[in-house]
Design an enzyme around this catalytic site. Sequence first.
Site, short mmCIF file in Angstrom:
data_model
loop_
_atom_site.label_atom_id
_atom_site.label_comp_id
_atom_site.label_asym_id
_atom_site.label_seq_id
_atom_site.Cartn_x
_atom_site.Cartn_y
_atom_site.Cartn_z
N GLN A 1 0.83 -1.21 0.00
CA GLN A 1 0.00 0.00 0.00
C GLN A 1 0.86 1.26 0.00
O GLN A 1 0.47 2.29 -0.56
CB GLN A 1 -0.94 -0.01 1.20
CG GLN A 1 -1.98 -1.13 1.14
CD GLN A 1 -2.78 -1.13 -0.15
OE1 GLN A 1 -3.51 -0.20 -0.43
NE2 GLN A 1 -2.64 -2.19 -0.94
N HIS B 1 1.63 3.10 -3.39
CA HIS B 1 0.66 3.93 -4.09
C HIS B 1 1.11 5.38 -4.18
O HIS B 1 0.98 6.02 -5.22
CB HIS B 1 -0.68 3.89 -3.36
CG HIS B 1 -1.56 2.74 -3.74
ND1 HIS B 1 -2.22 2.67 -4.93
CD2 HIS B 1 -1.89 1.61 -3.06
CE1 HIS B 1 -2.92 1.56 -4.98
NE2 HIS B 1 -2.73 0.89 -3.87
N GLU C 1 -9.14 2.76 6.07
CA GLU C 1 -9.69 2.38 4.76
C GLU C 1 -9.63 0.86 4.59
O GLU C 1 -10.64 0.21 4.28
CB GLU C 1 -8.88 3.07 3.66
CG GLU C 1 -9.30 2.68 2.26
CD GLU C 1 -8.34 3.19 1.21
OE1 GLU C 1 -8.77 3.29 0.04
OE2 GLU C 1 -7.17 3.46 1.52
N HIS C 2 -8.45 0.29 4.77
CA HIS C 2 -8.25 -1.15 4.68
C HIS C 2 -7.78 -1.66 6.04
O HIS C 2 -6.81 -1.14 6.59
CB HIS C 2 -7.16 -1.51 3.66
CG HIS C 2 -7.38 -0.96 2.29
ND1 HIS C 2 -6.67 0.13 1.81
CD2 HIS C 2 -8.22 -1.33 1.30
CE1 HIS C 2 -7.06 0.39 0.57
NE2 HIS C 2 -8.00 -0.48 0.23
N ASP D 1 -8.07 -5.09 -3.94
CA ASP D 1 -7.76 -4.10 -4.96
C ASP D 1 -8.16 -4.57 -6.35
O ASP D 1 -8.43 -3.75 -7.24
CB ASP D 1 -6.26 -3.78 -4.96
CG ASP D 1 -5.85 -2.88 -3.82
OD1 ASP D 1 -6.73 -2.21 -3.25
OD2 ASP D 1 -4.65 -2.84 -3.49
N GLU E 1 -49.12 22.25 15.75
CA GLU E 1 -47.94 22.89 15.18
C GLU E 1 -48.24 24.29 14.64
O GLU E 1 -47.35 24.91 14.03
CB GLU E 1 -47.38 22.00 14.05
CG GLU E 1 -46.84 20.68 14.56
CD GLU E 1 -46.11 19.89 13.49
OE1 GLU E 1 -46.18 20.27 12.30
OE2 GLU E 1 -45.44 18.90 13.86
N HIS F 1 -52.56 23.09 6.86
CA HIS F 1 -52.29 21.67 6.62
C HIS F 1 -53.56 20.86 6.86
O HIS F 1 -53.94 20.00 6.06
CB HIS F 1 -51.17 21.17 7.53
CG HIS F 1 -49.79 21.57 7.11
ND1 HIS F 1 -49.40 22.88 6.99
CD2 HIS F 1 -48.71 20.82 6.77
CE1 HIS F 1 -48.13 22.93 6.60
NE2 HIS F 1 -47.68 21.68 6.46
#
Length: 433
Positions: free
Chosen positions: A263, A266, A332-333, A364, A418, A423
């Site tokens: 990794q 990268h 992430e991993h 991957d 309300e 309504h």
Amino acid sequence: MLRTIDLRGRAHSPAELLAAVPRAVAARDEAVAVASRLVADVAADGEAALRDQARRFDGVDDHAIRVPDSHLDEALDGLEPSVRRALDEAIARVRAASAAQVPSPVVTELAPGARVLQRWQPVRRVGLYVPGGKAVYPSSVVMNVVPAQVAGVERIALASPPQRDHDGRVHPVILAAARLLQVDEVYAMGGAGAIGAFAWGVASLGLEPVDVVTGPGNNFVAAAKRAVAGRVGTDSEAGATEILIVADAAADPGLIAADLISQAEHDEQASAVLVTDSAPLAAAVADEIARRAPLTRHAVRVETALRGTQSAIVLVDDVEAATAFSNAYAPEHLELHLADPRPERFVHAGAVFVGPDSPVSLGDYLAGSNHVLPTGGQARYAAGLSAATFLRPQQVIHYDRAALAEVREAIVTLAEAEQLPAHGEAVEARFPG
């Protein structure tokens, strides 16, 4: 090569664990500021800004930003048969796993004549980003495109940086992967500017704005998603890669070292972290890294990543403390090299790889899972890319007159409570006299 963080000897609160997490905070902060400017330039100046950024960052000038069909055809014709077979297998596996992520419509019958349909609608148009700076990622074409197709997205645009070594074209293997997946709207544009172009559109290129932007990239690409959020939907900020390995004394130090290095290659900003309760294992992994790292093709890049503040060996008292640290980090991993791994206890991770024969490299490419995953701690609240990224849950309400009459009084009561009487009046209008 890897620094050591020693957390042994006392219990740590969640806040203290968060403070101990190795992160390249300064690099991320810088990326946010730079990416915001690049996105703003594209929003204001369109194609001119994209060409300026291509000159500055990619060393490319006067290239075809919108990729002609002929480039896609040539790339597929020239693709190595072995690479095509590998891509075909990856496509099949990711398609099968992605299909399981699409929920079926559900109708809830609340009373006779009172129905709510829950359905999942695909977004209309997406922009998918595939990085292409320090490496070539046809696998990211697969990971982006296949879930979008499975979700039912009708219009897919793809962007990847122009390559100086290929006369300003997108790398041919990326183009070939796009053609394999029948994606014909492809742009030679990279980095934060590409994210901005997807969000705002570029009329001179025939690039219409998209509804959702996805894809991995460096910290600048991740930060650009933050800059366009709200204008378009985005997946998680999949920035510079992270791997965290939790291991005990029985783990194989050679495999751990190989996975950390894999990794780190990268990007110089990649994070590689080992958490263990075994000091002898930590020392053995450090020795293995010192032996292996200089021998790999991208040794300089690997060394920079492993020496960075974002990478470390973390010593803890026991596996319970390692679990707590991992959940605070939210990698992430996550790899579990444990005699009793218990993956259900590791609740914060983009993807979890269990056992010595499930390396991140498998994910991957060919696990069938998606490799576009949240970084920077976002796995605490964000998911990796999937078919769900491109789907919007939508409710369809159908009541008949009798079913509305059954709840008429309750609606009027709540509307008055309300202080929104109109309504209630809207319902009463359906029952004159």
